[in-house]
Design an enzyme around this catalytic site. Structure first.
Site, PDB file in Angstrom:
ATOM      1  N   VAL A 206      41.421  44.813  30.014  1.00  0.00           N
ATOM      2  CA  VAL A 206      40.144  44.392  29.441  1.00  0.00           C
ATOM      3  C   VAL A 206      39.550  45.542  28.639  1.00  0.00           C
ATOM      4  O   VAL A 206      39.487  46.676  29.120  1.00  0.00           O
ATOM      5  CB  VAL A 206      39.166  43.931  30.530  1.00  0.00           C
ATOM      6  CG1 VAL A 206      37.834  43.523  29.910  1.00  0.00           C
ATOM      7  CG2 VAL A 206      39.754  42.761  31.297  1.00  0.00           C
TER       8      VAL A 206
ATOM      9  N   PHE B 242      47.340  40.915  35.482  1.00  0.00           N
ATOM     10  CA  PHE B 242      47.573  39.981  34.385  1.00  0.00           C
ATOM     11  C   PHE B 242      47.346  40.611  33.023  1.00  0.00           C
ATOM     12  O   PHE B 242      47.826  40.098  32.019  1.00  0.00           O
ATOM     13  CB  PHE B 242      46.657  38.762  34.519  1.00  0.00           C
ATOM     14  CG  PHE B 242      46.935  37.938  35.739  1.00  0.00           C
ATOM     15  CD1 PHE B 242      48.217  37.889  36.277  1.00  0.00           C
ATOM     16  CD2 PHE B 242      45.931  37.230  36.358  1.00  0.00           C
ATOM     17  CE1 PHE B 242      48.480  37.128  37.398  1.00  0.00           C
ATOM     18  CE2 PHE B 242      46.189  36.466  37.491  1.00  0.00           C
ATOM     19  CZ  PHE B 242      47.474  36.413  38.004  1.00  0.00           C
ATOM     20  N   GLY B 243      46.545  41.677  32.947  1.00  0.00           N
ATOM     21  CA  GLY B 243      46.257  42.227  31.635  1.00  0.00           C
ATOM     22  C   GLY B 243      45.270  43.367  31.678  1.00  0.00           C
ATOM     23  O   GLY B 243      44.978  43.932  32.726  1.00  0.00           O
TER      24      GLY B 243
ATOM     25  N   ASP C 194      39.009  33.297  44.149  1.00  0.00           N
ATOM     26  CA  ASP C 194      38.976  34.758  44.225  1.00  0.00           C
ATOM     27  C   ASP C 194      37.533  35.258  44.176  1.00  0.00           C
ATOM     28  O   ASP C 194      37.201  36.185  43.447  1.00  0.00           O
ATOM     29  CB  ASP C 194      39.781  35.376  43.082  1.00  0.00           C
ATOM     30  CG  ASP C 194      40.212  36.815  43.385  1.00  0.00           C
ATOM     31  OD1 ASP C 194      40.153  37.220  44.559  1.00  0.00           O
ATOM     32  OD2 ASP C 194      40.600  37.525  42.453  1.00  0.00           O
TER      33      ASP C 194
END
Length: 702
Positions: free
Chosen positions: A364, A361-362, A482
């Site tokens: 960090v 998703f991305g 999760d």
């Protein structure tokens, strides 16, 4: 005449070829150097790179490296009592009236000595006001100072020393230190406890990272053998306000020295540097001259043009942006909104050195924010989650996580600090967790001694408390979906903080399950996903409990639920089946992590292992509730009854909704061996998660 002409042509061609070859070398070298950074990652060459450096003392380029002191290994006499410096030829602007530049420097060093040599003296990474070197700077002065100048504030030098000979003011003969105008370090760290020997008997290359943050004013030094990744924790972490010690424009380079009989070769094999580009000072004389000759009119025209262009650019997106932004601000309990420019500054423009992790998703990043209240300014470390999928998917990911996490308040959940939807960027800001993720401490060899039995029990109790809050104490029932070791983060005191709510979903009060429609496969990670999820595609509080059971067994046994265990030398089995085998044989404590030796409480270990098996029960309705789980962990309740043989998995009927309140009588019983998650793996498409991005929610690491 014909012969002479031909000879002249040949000579001319040779000269042209030589010039082209030299130009190519110069062009190749020039590509390495830009305004605020350079990189010599392929080594050094006198012809191609020599013009970029100033060589002082006996320093030179040789054998593809910067030789700060003579590189004559066969002539110990010439090597003795030497000092040298190699400085990059131009300065960099490190501060201005209102700001300081951050910088990151990476280099590879080799401090070589023959077997019959005693190492000495040392090598230093240097920031200096000019490209000169003091006289008589050999021996203990490291090419930095001398007997007359050491400690003088007019030196205006800051250095990171790599010292191989002990002086009366040194901790030992194998340390690094932060030097300010003196070879007597303000802060020093012995390397013996970190498995590093600066000048070992066998020549060894070391990679070094020197990072300075101009906002927090922290100098950090990392060091490992070349080829190993950059560590998460620096060897040296010291506060320093560079503006107080160095010139506004200063030079970077290296200094070194040898003594007698202590000698060594001081080599730098690679070097790269990035310095934050501060705004240039402006000469406003021309504005004064042109003030009366139409400049205001020109400025007005420019402003009108800029306004018109910006209006055109924004007109197509303004309605959507306003709706999106207003929706976020209208959410109750929303934390602070941040400007993109502030987060950009906090992360050094999202520099690679600040990256903590990356997932589906991305990305960090670690960041350092200056948070201001009505009275004071507080420096806070944060983890910044940047959503980088395409525009529509990023908004979906961002909203899904933000709408879950923005109102959650619990001491064992990673706290959301703020958010940003600015300049088209989607960012979530979390507390930084300095001890990273649980799985790193379980499986990283360098961290195995940190998780003693007491800390493991404390971590499991914290996660159980957080899970009970999500399922029962929040105004909506939240299913995490999760739960695993890599999503459990540890603060400075090793308290557990459950993070990564990218897959989490809130349930209405009259619902007990969540079905992900339109996605291929079951979200989650193999080994932590409950067996019923593969059939129903629904997430429930009971499926979260199954994931928690996997974590309990993982923490107590020191083994990953997703990696098969070789049993009886020829058979692979899951972690749950492996522990159940010991339980059946009446020796469940044999499953405890062997790295703990006997440093654990046997009764507590048995209780936790039985709890892990109870939470891993193949029948969802038989798993304990979160309130009972917390009481069992803390010893307020006895351990649950667990049958000696693993029960059979009961498969819910197709189309029947699943919940913890529904009957399980209308099921089909199937052998647990046949229906194990391992055998089904080829038929399941697992959705990716961003767990890797949260491993260091140091630097949520966030």
């Amino acid at each position: 005449m014909g012969i002479v002409s031909n000879g002249s042509l040949i000579a001319l061609a040779f000269i042209l070829f030589s010039l082209l070859h030299l130009a190519a070398d110069i062009q190749t070298a020039a590509l390495m150097v830009e305004k605020n950074k350079f990189s010599f990652d392929e080594g050094f060459n006198q012809t191609a790179n020599g013009d970029y450096f100033v060589f002082l003392g006996k320093a030179a380029i040789g054998y593809g490296a910067l030789q700060i002191t003579p590189d004559t290994a066969n002539d110990a006499y010439s090597l003795s009592n030497s000092s040298g410096r190699i400085m990059f030829i131009r300065p960099f602007r490190l501060w201005s009236d209102d700001s300081q530049a951050s910088f990151n420097s990476t280099f590879v060093i080799n401090i070589y000595r023959k077997e019959n040599w005693t190492a000495g003296q040392g090598l230093a990474f240097l920031i200096a006001p000019n490209t000169s070197m003091p006289a008589a700077s050999e021996m203990e002065w490291l090419g930095l100072t001398n007997e007359d100048t050491d400690g003088n504030n007019t030196n205006q030098i800051v250095a990171i020393e790599f010292d191989t000979q002990k002086q009366v003011y040194d901790p030992d003969d194998n340390h690094i230190g932060l030097d300010i105008n003196s070879v007597k370090s303000n802060t020093s760290v012995s390397l013996d406890d970190h498995g590093i020997r600066l000048s070992p008997e066998k020549a060894t290359n070391y990679s070094v990272w020197v990072d300075y943050n101009g906002t927090s004013k922290l100098m950090k030094v990392y060091m490992v053998k070349e080829g190993e990744p950059k560590p998460r924790i620096p060897l040296l972490n010291a506060p320093i306000n560079l503006k107080e010690y160095v010139k506004e424009e200063s030079y970077f380079g290296f200094a070194a020295s040898t003594g007698y009989p202590n000698i060594q070769l001081n080599c730098v094999l690679k070097w790269s540097l990035w310095v934050e580009d501060l705004p240039e000072k402006r000469d406003l004389t021309w504005l004064k001259i042109g003030a009366g000759v139409g400049v205001p009119a020109v400025i007005l025209l420019i402003l009108l043009g800029v306004i018109y262009v910006n209006k055109r650019k924004r007109s197509s997106a303004v309605e959507e942006s306003n709706v999106f932004d207003e929706h976020l601000k209208s959410l109750p309990g929303m934390p602070r909104e941040f400007k993109y420019r502030d987060i950009k500054k906090a992360t050094n423009n999202f520099h690679e050195s600040m990256k903590l992790g990356e997932g589906g998703f991305g990305i960090v990043y670690r960041g350092i924010l200056n948070l201001k209240d009505h009275i004071n300014t507080h420096v806070t470390e944060i983890a910044v989650k940047q959503f980088v999928r395409d525009n529509i998917k990023s908004k979906d990911d961002f909203l899904a996580e933000l709408t879950i996490i923005h109102r959650l308040r619990h001491r064992h959940l990673v706290r959301l600090v703020g958010w940003c939807y600015d300049e088209g960027k989607l960012l979530l800001l979390y507390d930084f967790m300095p001890n990273g993720s649980l799985d790193k401490h379980l499986y990283d060899a360098s961290n195995r001694n940190t998780l003693n039995w007491e800390r493991r029990c404390k971590i499991l109790a914290g996660v159980a408390s957080a899970l009970h809050y999500l399922h029962n104490d929040y105004d909506q029932k939240v299913v995490h979906r999760d739960l695993k070791a890599s999503n459990i983060l540890l603060d400075s005191d090793y308290n557990a903080r459950l993070g990564d709510f990218g897959l989490a979903r809130a349930l209405d009060n009259d619902r007990n399950s969540y079905a992900e429609l339109g996605l291929g496969g079951v979200p989650g990670t193999m080994g932590y996903v409950a067996p019923e999820c593969f059939h129903t595609g629904r997430a429930t509080p009971e499926s979260d409990v199954f994931g928690f059971g996997a974590v309990v067994l993982e923490v107590v046994c020191g083994r990953s639920p997703g990696i098969p265990i070789i049993y009886h030398q020829h058979k692979d089995c899951s972690l749950v089946d492996w522990v159940w085998m010991f339980h059946r044989e009446g020796s469940i404590q044999e499953a405890v992590d062997e790295r703990l030796s006997n440093n654990y409480v046997v009764d507590e270990a048995k209780r936790l292992l039985l709890l892990g098996l109870a939470c891993s029960h193949p029948v969802a309705s038989e798993r304990p509730r979160t309130q009972a789980i917390y009481q069992i962990i803390t010893g307020a309740m006895p351990h649950p009854h667990v049958p000696p043989f693993k029960p059979a998995f009961t498969w819910p009927l197709m189309g029947a909704p699943y919940s913890n309140t529904e009957s399980t009588t209308s099921t089909t019983t199937v052998s647990s061996k046949v229906c194990s998650a391992t055998n089904m793996e080829s038929n399941i498409q697992m959705s990716s998660s961003i767990s890797q991005s949260f491993k260091s929610l140091s630097t949520c690491s966030q």
